[in-house]
Design a protein around this motif. Sequence first.
Motif, short mmCIF file in Angstrom:
data_model
loop_
_atom_site.label_atom_id
_atom_site.label_comp_id
_atom_site.label_asym_id
_atom_site.label_seq_id
_atom_site.Cartn_x
_atom_site.Cartn_y
_atom_site.Cartn_z
N ARG A 158 46.18 51.01 48.90
CA ARG A 158 46.56 49.50 48.32
C ARG A 158 46.87 48.23 49.51
O ARG A 158 47.89 47.87 49.50
N PHE A 159 46.05 48.40 50.39
CA PHE A 159 46.17 47.05 50.95
C PHE A 159 47.19 47.47 52.00
O PHE A 159 48.22 46.51 52.80
N PHE A 164 41.56 41.32 53.22
CA PHE A 164 41.75 40.97 51.69
C PHE A 164 41.00 39.91 51.80
O PHE A 164 40.54 39.13 50.66
N ALA A 200 37.90 41.88 49.62
CA ALA A 200 38.57 41.86 48.66
C ALA A 200 38.78 40.41 47.60
O ALA A 200 38.62 40.68 46.78
N SER A 201 39.33 39.31 48.52
CA SER A 201 38.88 38.31 47.64
C SER A 201 36.88 37.48 47.78
O SER A 201 37.05 37.40 46.71
N MET A 227 35.72 39.32 44.05
CA MET A 227 36.82 39.18 42.73
C MET A 227 35.45 38.06 42.43
O MET A 227 35.69 37.20 41.26
N PRO A 243 40.09 44.08 38.41
CA PRO A 243 41.77 45.38 39.32
C PRO A 243 42.23 45.65 38.40
O PRO A 243 42.45 47.04 38.71
N LYS A 244 42.91 45.43 37.56
CA LYS A 244 44.03 45.93 36.72
C LYS A 244 43.43 46.78 36.39
O LYS A 244 43.84 48.03 36.16
N TYR A 291 42.99 49.73 39.19
CA TYR A 291 44.15 50.48 39.31
C TYR A 291 44.51 51.57 37.85
O TYR A 291 44.77 52.56 38.37
N GLY A 307 53.09 42.33 42.33
CA GLY A 307 53.15 44.40 41.80
C GLY A 307 52.68 45.51 42.47
O GLY A 307 51.75 45.89 42.37
N ARG A 308 52.02 44.26 44.21
CA ARG A 308 50.85 44.96 44.80
C ARG A 308 49.91 44.96 44.79
O ARG A 308 49.04 46.22 44.60
N PHE A 309 49.28 43.37 44.46
CA PHE A 309 48.15 43.11 43.86
C PHE A 309 47.84 43.93 42.93
O PHE A 309 46.80 44.42 42.67
N GLN A 310 48.13 43.92 41.51
CA GLN A 310 48.69 45.04 40.81
C GLN A 310 48.27 43.59 39.44
O GLN A 310 46.86 43.72 38.15
N PHE A 311 48.49 43.19 39.49
CA PHE A 311 48.95 41.80 38.29
C PHE A 311 49.17 40.46 38.62
O PHE A 311 48.88 39.23 39.09
N LEU A 312 47.34 40.31 38.66
CA LEU A 312 46.59 39.19 39.34
C LEU A 312 45.88 38.40 38.45
O LEU A 312 46.04 38.40 37.44
N GLU A 313 45.60 36.92 39.06
CA GLU A 313 45.75 36.21 38.33
C GLU A 313 43.19 36.72 37.91
O GLU A 313 43.20 36.98 38.58
N LYS A 314 43.38 35.74 37.29
CA LYS A 314 42.10 36.37 36.67
C LYS A 314 41.18 35.64 37.48
O LYS A 314 39.35 36.59 37.43
N ASP A 315 41.50 34.85 38.74
CA ASP A 315 40.06 34.54 39.64
C ASP A 315 41.09 34.91 40.61
O ASP A 315 40.25 34.86 41.47
N GLY A 316 42.04 35.91 40.71
CA GLY A 316 42.54 36.79 41.89
C GLY A 316 42.36 36.06 43.14
O GLY A 316 42.41 36.96 44.32
N PHE A 323 44.24 37.10 46.16
CA PHE A 323 43.87 37.58 48.10
C PHE A 323 43.35 37.00 48.71
O PHE A 323 43.80 37.10 49.93
N LYS A 324 42.90 35.58 48.50
CA LYS A 324 42.68 35.05 49.30
C LYS A 324 44.18 34.16 50.11
O LYS A 324 43.97 33.90 51.26
N ALA A 330 46.68 35.89 50.51
CA ALA A 330 46.91 36.76 51.10
C ALA A 330 46.13 36.86 52.67
O ALA A 330 46.50 36.83 53.79
#
Lengths: 315, 315
Positions: A158-159, A169, A172-173, A176, A182-183, A186, B157-166, B169-170, B172
């Motif tokens: 996990r990164f 990253f 991953a981007s 997306m 992802p949720k 996970y 939460g280490r890339f768990q709770f992301l936006e819809k467009d994620g 990662f961009k 990061a």
Amino acid sequence: MFEKIYCKVKEAESIVIFGHENPDGDCYGSQVGLKEAILATWPKKKVYITGSGLPFLFDRLGKMDLVTEQMIEDSLAFIIDFNIISRSEDKRIKLAKDFVKIDHHISPIDFKEGIEVKDTTSSSSAQLVLEFILESEMKLTKRGAEALFVGLVMDTGRFQFLEKDGRSFKTASELMKYEIEPKTLYDLMYQSEENSIALKGYIYSNYQKTANGLIYLIITKEDRIKYGVSSNEASGLVNLLSGIKGYPIWAFFVELEDKKMRVELRSKSIPVQTIALKFGGGGHANAAGISSCDFSSELINDIISDLDKTLEKGE
Amino acid sequence: MFEKIYCKVKEAESIVIFGHENPDGDCYGSQVGLKEAILATWPKKKVYITGSGLPFLFDRLGKMDLVTEQMIEDSLAFIIDFNIISRSEDKRIKLAKDFVKIDHHISPIDFKEGIEVKDTTSSSSAQLVLEFILESEMKLTKRGAEALFVGLVMDTGRFQFLEKDGRSFKTASELMKYEIEPKTLYDLMYQSEENSIALKGYIYSNYQKTANGLIYLIITKEDRIKYGVSSNEASGLVNLLSGIKGYPIWAFFVELEDKKMRVELRSKSIPVQTIALKFGGGGHANAAGISSCDFSSELINDIISDLDKTLEKGE
């Protein structure tokens, strides 16, 4: 970088994608991702994935294929996430006549069977597969992107275990863009059975320590039976002992069937790969492993003693 | 999006960046990142961060500043990662005469004190701070990029709770351009003391279950003293019980001082916020909490019973 492999894939009518023994998320994810990409780009090709994969992800990402010996003989063999043919989980790989390989592991032996792209700076094979797809302007599906995401996430912890340029990253981007979720992934990757939770309780309450800062746990076959976990699942929990203040190396000694043993070595920054190599194993600088036919306290003590001496010398 | 805030910052000779009560990684990381960016861009400005920050990161990312009342009166007050002035940890914020705000939280109250950028689709404030820096073509240091990375990682939460467009990662990926060292930062963020490991063992071995799929644990003050953890640390471990197959809701009941109680409710998809609200708490749909002056088995049973009924009804 991938031109030669691209040409081989473009030419082949039928492709079997092989994974390694004890397949992990990167292996299975790369197999599914690559299959999806080839089929999305050339719908008329026949593409199969072989090996046991990761069954808990089959509902989401797809099952392994039924592959006959004839199919292997008639196909281009695609080796992914491993470096020597003998490490293939499906031993019938030897029937193939043509080989290509994409991998990120260090290999002590040249790959003489065919063309390869080997990038040991990459955190995962899934990342290389995506780079192959993008460079070759192949198509990809949401399912394929999700599979590659699984590979990327599981092989980077996990990164956590990133390349120097952190290009995971960027990968991953890029993934997306295929509207992956992802949720949900996970939740699938990190769900646990109750027995494994009980095992975690056991691990946290029973680990041992050395004077110079090694934390370790020996998990016998009896322990595994008691908690109902496979040796793979048990080994996979080694990072529960990570990051404990004052303990820069942590290790699991897991008894397999027939008194065999799997050792998982992990460290913050002190290299453990050298010790793995000394005992016939391999891996990365901070994440290495040993497979042994000997589950004996002598061997375990030898390894522990070597790790402790490494710590005594310091970083 | 950030033009107005950029003008205010460019004009100001002195800026105090405020964080919220119980500061988290996103709050502290955003404060440090923003301070570093402003100073890198305009070395002659005076920029201060106030609040308690995250002391375990001070050696790496920098300490909080000593800020006098006069300094606050003479400065632009920059509010970051919170939405109402009353939530500022440093209550002297009221002395300021000019305010700007960047935040990603939903606010029930308008921000009347000054200019704001509020983007509730962003996973973190750190991400918004980086977007502010990039859009305004401000400079950033490695230390500032590391601080923003900490904010991003801890709030997702280490890339768990992301936006819809994620887009995390961009972000990061952009931060990696400043040659930051994620591994070292993860080691700092996720290191644990041995007592907390022992507590984890206790949690995994002592949780309870209800018929319809709630997993919960009651942690008394005595338990906390035995394992040497604060109520905040204990509450923070609620997600150890996440993702156990067949148990879509998990909860911690933690006894504070003076028989008070903190309840942490988490769920996969079934909303728990409604039950938190019923008992005087609040939060998000799948992550909510209750603070109560009553640590009694009656109240605990009432909450458990309500959660169990919610599960019985299904999603």
